[in-house]
Scaffold this motif. Structure first.
Motif, mmCIF file in Angstrom:
data_model
loop_
_atom_site.group_PDB
_atom_site.id
_atom_site.type_symbol
_atom_site.label_atom_id
_atom_site.label_comp_id
_atom_site.label_asym_id
_atom_site.label_seq_id
_atom_site.Cartn_x
_atom_site.Cartn_y
_atom_site.Cartn_z
ATOM 1 N N ASP A 1 0.846 -1.182 0.000
ATOM 2 C CA ASP A 1 0.000 0.000 0.000
ATOM 3 C C ASP A 1 0.891 1.245 0.000
ATOM 4 O OD1 ASP A 1 -2.491 -1.238 0.054
ATOM 5 O OD2 ASP A 1 -2.482 -1.421 2.234
ATOM 6 N N TYR A 2 0.424 2.285 -0.674
ATOM 7 C CA TYR A 2 1.145 3.559 -0.656
ATOM 8 C C TYR A 2 0.712 4.312 0.594
ATOM 9 C CZ TYR A 2 3.220 7.928 -2.280
ATOM 10 O OH TYR A 2 3.991 9.070 -2.383
ATOM 11 N N ALA A 3 1.383 3.995 1.681
ATOM 12 C CA ALA A 3 1.068 4.592 2.979
ATOM 13 C C ALA A 3 2.353 4.635 3.788
ATOM 14 C CB ALA A 3 0.004 3.764 3.691
ATOM 15 N N ALA A 4 2.356 5.447 4.831
ATOM 16 C CA ALA A 4 3.538 5.577 5.669
ATOM 17 C C ALA A 4 3.903 4.223 6.291
ATOM 18 C CB ALA A 4 3.286 6.614 6.755
ATOM 19 N N PRO A 5 5.203 3.900 6.351
ATOM 20 C CA PRO A 5 6.346 4.686 5.877
ATOM 21 C C PRO A 5 6.808 4.331 4.468
ATOM 22 C CG PRO A 5 7.161 2.874 7.175
ATOM 23 C CD PRO A 5 5.655 2.731 7.138
ATOM 24 N N ASP B 1 5.534 5.048 1.655
ATOM 25 C CA ASP B 1 5.454 6.170 0.723
ATOM 26 C C ASP B 1 6.752 6.972 0.675
ATOM 27 O OD1 ASP B 1 5.121 7.082 3.297
ATOM 28 O OD2 ASP B 1 3.554 8.534 2.809
ATOM 29 N N GLN B 2 7.472 7.015 1.786
ATOM 30 C CA GLN B 2 8.736 7.756 1.808
ATOM 31 C C GLN B 2 9.787 7.111 0.916
ATOM 32 O OE1 GLN B 2 8.959 10.788 3.270
ATOM 33 N NE2 GLN B 2 6.764 10.392 3.565
ATOM 34 N N LEU B 3 9.743 5.800 0.790
ATOM 35 C CA LEU B 3 10.673 5.123 -0.115
ATOM 36 C C LEU B 3 10.422 5.538 -1.560
ATOM 37 C CD1 LEU B 3 10.684 1.474 1.301
ATOM 38 C CD2 LEU B 3 12.458 3.214 1.557
ATOM 39 N N LEU B 4 9.141 5.581 -1.944
ATOM 40 C CA LEU B 4 8.803 5.979 -3.316
ATOM 41 C C LEU B 4 9.191 7.419 -3.572
ATOM 42 C CD1 LEU B 4 7.429 3.929 -5.265
ATOM 43 C CD2 LEU B 4 7.004 3.369 -2.884
ATOM 44 N N ASP C 1 4.716 0.842 -13.289
ATOM 45 C CA ASP C 1 4.780 2.191 -12.726
ATOM 46 C C ASP C 1 5.182 2.089 -11.263
ATOM 47 O OD1 ASP C 1 4.749 4.913 -12.838
ATOM 48 O OD2 ASP C 1 2.595 5.148 -13.070
ATOM 49 N N ASP C 2 5.507 3.238 -10.676
ATOM 50 C CA ASP C 2 5.922 3.230 -9.270
ATOM 51 C C ASP C 2 4.725 3.256 -8.335
ATOM 52 O OD1 ASP C 2 5.339 5.818 -10.140
ATOM 53 O OD2 ASP C 2 6.739 6.767 -8.750
ATOM 54 N N VAL C 3 3.788 4.177 -8.565
ATOM 55 C CA VAL C 3 2.636 4.336 -7.678
ATOM 56 C C VAL C 3 1.361 4.414 -8.512
ATOM 57 C CG1 VAL C 3 1.534 5.781 -5.928
ATOM 58 C CG2 VAL C 3 4.017 5.575 -5.961
ATOM 59 N N MET C 4 0.308 3.790 -8.017
ATOM 60 C CA MET C 4 -1.005 3.870 -8.641
ATOM 61 C C MET C 4 -1.961 4.473 -7.626
ATOM 62 S SD MET C 4 -3.158 0.737 -10.291
ATOM 63 C CE MET C 4 -4.873 0.869 -10.809
ATOM 64 N N SER C 5 -2.467 5.661 -7.924
ATOM 65 C CA SER C 5 -3.382 6.341 -7.004
ATOM 66 C C SER C 5 -4.813 6.224 -7.525
ATOM 67 C CB SER C 5 -2.968 7.795 -6.817
ATOM 68 O OG SER C 5 -1.694 7.869 -6.190
ATOM 69 N N SER C 6 -5.255 7.184 -8.319
ATOM 70 C CA SER C 6 -6.604 7.097 -8.891
ATOM 71 C C SER C 6 -6.675 6.031 -9.981
ATOM 72 C CB SER C 6 -7.013 8.453 -9.476
ATOM 73 O OG SER C 6 -6.179 8.790 -10.573
ATOM 74 N N GLY C 7 -5.536 5.719 -10.590
ATOM 75 C CA GLY C 7 -5.516 4.740 -11.673
ATOM 76 C C GLY C 7 -5.736 5.340 -13.047
ATOM 77 N N HIS C 8 -5.934 6.658 -13.133
ATOM 78 C CA HIS C 8 -6.242 7.275 -14.423
ATOM 79 C C HIS C 8 -5.050 7.213 -15.385
ATOM 80 C CE1 HIS C 8 -10.120 8.434 -13.112
ATOM 81 N NE2 HIS C 8 -9.744 9.404 -12.301
ATOM 82 N N THR C 9 -3.836 7.301 -14.865
ATOM 83 C CA THR C 9 -2.668 7.269 -15.751
ATOM 84 C C THR C 9 -2.548 5.919 -16.438
ATOM 85 O OG1 THR C 9 -1.473 8.888 -14.404
ATOM 86 C CG2 THR C 9 -0.164 7.512 -15.885
ATOM 87 N N VAL C 10 -2.542 4.844 -15.656
ATOM 88 C CA VAL C 10 -2.407 3.519 -16.258
ATOM 89 C C VAL C 10 -3.648 3.157 -17.074
ATOM 90 C CG1 VAL C 10 -0.731 2.665 -14.588
ATOM 91 C CG2 VAL C 10 -3.175 2.441 -14.097
ATOM 92 N N ASP C 11 -4.810 3.690 -16.686
ATOM 93 C CA ASP C 11 -6.022 3.415 -17.447
ATOM 94 C C ASP C 11 -5.937 4.056 -18.828
ATOM 95 O OD1 ASP C 11 -8.661 2.239 -17.570
ATOM 96 O OD2 ASP C 11 -9.465 4.274 -17.496
#
Length: 249
Positions: free
Chosen positions: A88-92, A94-97, A214-224
């Motif tokens: 998950d992209y969450a602490a800690p 997220d700091q690595l990314l 990709d490194d991070v997927m948030s809303s998913g709009h980029t990869v979509d």
């Protein structure tokens, strides 16, 4: 003394000096700052990155039950067919990314690739793509950052999964604002028609299974948006491989 003795002695001396340097200047864990020989110490890796959780097989959002698809993907299926993630992209984590993306700590990229490879290989229903393609950056963003973090992860990931890497399979034809600076309701429009398949690569896409890294997927709009470009050119399946997935709020 012969040259063979000199070579052995020189090699032994070099090993001693390297060991001495490592003891005097130990590497630091990227999370806790403790001394370790690798990028992450074993306790941090086991605590923050060694666990799997139930996820939607399509978008990788966490699930609380045994369903294979989340409600959002059932109501509004994205262009991609499956998503695999390592954390998950969450602490800690997220700091690595952030260290990779904005701190240019490129040594983290092979670690992310290893974690992602381990995650997908533990999936019982994992189907390997025929090609891997990192999410491309536009020329201006690439010049500003100096590297594409998705490509830095995709290179070692392709080697570990034994899948050919095609970094120029797709092209970003429209510079877009960073998604982090765009209002959620505007993010899909921000990426509309931002990607195309490279004209000389269309035959590789038609009827094939393409993996997007990709490194991070948030809303998913980029990869979509990128998956939609592959589907327009006849891709049979598109799988997303992303180091971290932002949980829904």
């Amino acid at each position: 003394m012969g040259s063979g003795f000199y070579q052995v002695g020189s090699s032994a001396l070099q090993s001693i000096l390297q060991a001495l340097g490592a003891s005097l200047l130990p590497a630091q864990c990227a999370l806790c700052g403790g001394a370790c020989a690798q990028v992450l110490c074993t306790p941090c890796r086991e605590q923050y990155l060694g666990q799997l959780r139930p996820r939607c097989r399509r978008c990788a959002n966490p699930l609380d039950d045994v369903s294979t698809l989340c409600g959002r993907c059932l109501r509004h299926p994205p262009a991609y067919d499956a998503t695999s993630t390592a954390a998950d992209y969450a602490a800690p984590v997220d700091q690595l990314l952030l260290q990779l993306k904005f701190g240019a700590r490129l040594a983290l990229a092979p670690l992310f690739a290893q974690l992602l490879a381990e995650a997908v290989q533990r999936q019982a229903d994992w189907q390997a793509p025929q090609w891997l393609c990192p999410v491309p950056l536009g020329p201006a963003r690439l010049a500003e950052r100096g590297f594409n973090q998705a490509l830095e992860i995709a290179r070692p990931l392709a080697r570990q999964l034994a899948i050919p890497l095609l970094p120029r399979l797709a092209i970003r034809v429209r510079e877009t604002r960073a998604q982090s600076g765009v209002a959620p309701r505007e993010r899909k429009a921000n990426l509309a028609r931002a990607f195309v398949v490279a004209p000389e690569q269309t035959a590789r896409v038609r009827g094939c299974h393409v993996g997007i890294v990709d490194d991070v997927m948030s809303s998913g709009h980029t990869v979509d948006a990128l998956a939609a470009a592959f589907k327009r050119h006849g891709a049979a399946k598109v799988t997303i491989l992303v180091m971290a997935r932002t949980p829904p709020h």
